[in-house]
Design an enzyme around this catalytic site. Structure first.
Site, PDB file in Angstrom:
ATOM      1  CB  SER A  92      -0.953  -0.048   1.196  1.00  0.00           C
ATOM      2  OG  SER A  92      -1.938   0.944   1.111  1.00  0.00           O
TER       3      SER A  92
ATOM      4  CG  HIS B 203      -5.638  -2.453   0.390  1.00  0.00           C
ATOM      5  ND1 HIS B 203      -5.005  -2.043  -0.770  1.00  0.00           N
ATOM      6  CD2 HIS B 203      -5.052  -1.740   1.394  1.00  0.00           C
ATOM      7  CE1 HIS B 203      -4.094  -1.128  -0.485  1.00  0.00           C
ATOM      8  NE2 HIS B 203      -4.102  -0.922   0.822  1.00  0.00           N
TER       9      HIS B 203
END
Length: 396
Positions: A160, A365
């Site tokens: 990320s 994610h």
């Protein structure tokens, strides 16, 4: 619209943090306690950046390949790489003999220190976004690893925001491209052209977020030992209802749903370590990137931009200068890093050596760091990349 504004207001208010971080204790452990409980020798170092932030850097010694620096995402910490135990990426790589270094970027509870500023009293401590992480933290951490190992290059693995900073580093300090043998980007975050809910909600209501943050005097987001996060841990540890509130309506709403990979039994461990604290300015910076559709430096407004950048608009990060070899690993169900947005990033980078869409259908994610079966559907791609791009002359 009124309902959305109210939700944003209370989300931001809840993120406020004012209390100093404490040492972890009890049956839930900190980084070194976790790794040493698995029989892994662990060293701890402090790294001072050019702008005087003090960062915690952990090391699990190994002898295979170039050293690997693992970089966590937003409001996260080095713990994220080991809290799945034998099924975590950090411990799995250690078992394979890799020399591992675990970053803690400015603002989380391990790196909430400065040579002059007090994070509890000096607002200026929190005057940073992911730009400073890429511009100051990354060079300091990379140099520390290379100096201690006497190597010429290292590998990077980031999740990320932990790979957003690779692009900032390579574009603003291009000499560091030559110090990177390979960068593995897990769930690459850079653009939000095709972002889905909830990011799209915040983007549509920018600059409301920035206004609320200023009016509420919020500078630290989800501080590890803040009252709000302590309450969050208690709520999220409640049987059944905690999972529904914190995982189903929280984590899955933000990252994408995958019930099988983030089970209820893991919830208490996860929320003990996460969130770990960060600057609210980084969140605003991401909103700016999404709203403007420009991967650029922080936008202070026309007048301050002229004083800071000598331009009414913040300058773009020149991704053509990012020459380090990069492997992009993306998920089909990632709300924060859509495949379309990763394609935009891929088109602008000049040295993407591999682009992999992980075949796990619900890859979201957080599966990249916490998926309980990531060893099966994700790790093989990472191991393959590390093996394929080992330096042939062994001059690491």
């Amino acid at each position: 619209m009124k309902t959305v504004l109210i939700i944003i207001y209370y989300c931001i208010k809840f993120c406020a943090a004012t209390h100093q971080a404490r040492n972890v204790s009890g049956n839930l452990k900190n980084f070194t306690e976790i790794t040493e409980s698995y029989g892994l020798k662990t060293e701890s170092y402090e790294v001072v950046t050019e702008d005087a932030y003090i960062l915690k850097l952990f090391h699990i010694p190994g002898s295979v390949g170039p050293p690997i620096l693992l970089v966590h995402g937003y409001v996260d910490s080095s713990d994220t790489w080991v809290i799945r135990g034998e099924d975590s990426l950090g411990i799995t790589l250690a078992r394979k003999g890799h020399d591992l270094w675990f970053a803690n970027c400015r603002g989380n509870h391990y790196s909430r220190n400065h040579l002059r500023l007090d994070p509890d009293r000096d607002v200026s401590f929190w005057d940073f976004s992911f730009h400073e992480v890429g511009f100051y933290d990354m060079p300091a951490l990379i140099d520390a690893v290379l100096n201690r190992t006497q190597r010429q290059k290292l590998n990077l693995i980031g999740h990320s925001q932990g790979n957003t900073v690779f692009y900032i580093l390579g574009s603003t300090k291009p000499e560091y491209n030559d110090k990177i043998n390979l960068a593995v980007a897990l769930s690459p975050v850079c653009f939000f052209h095709k972002s889905s809910s909830p990011m799209s909600i915040f983007l549509k209501n920018y600059p409301l977020t920035q206004t609320l943050l200023k009016s509420l005097n919020i500078h630290e987001f989800f501080g590890y030992n803040s009252k709000a996060v302590r309450i969050l841990r208690k709520v999220c540890s409640m049987p059944d209802i905690g999972y529904k509130l914190c995982i189903v309506l929280g984590i899955f709403f933000i990252s994408g749903e995958d019930n099988d990979e983030l089970e209820e039994d893991f919830e208490k461990t996860m929320f003990y370590h996460y969130p770990a604290g960060a600057s609210s300015k980084s969140f605003v910076h991401y909103e700016q990137v999404g709203t403007s559709r420009r991967f650029a430096r922080f936008d202070y407004g026309r007048i301050e931009n002229l004083a800071t950048y000598e331009s009414p608009e913040p300058p773009l990060y020149d991704l053509s200068k990012v020459k380090m070899p990069i492997v992009l690993l993306a998920g089909k169900n990632d709300n924060l890093s859509s495949l379309d947005d990763v394609e935009v990033l891929r088109s602008k980078l000049t040295n993407v050596v591999e682009f992999v869409v992980v075949p796990h259908q619900k890859m979201n994610h957080v599966d990249f760091i916490w998926g309980r079966n990531a060893r099966k559907y994700l790790f093989p791609y990472i191991f393959k990349a590390l093996h394929r791009y080992r330096m042939k002359d062994n001059k690491f």
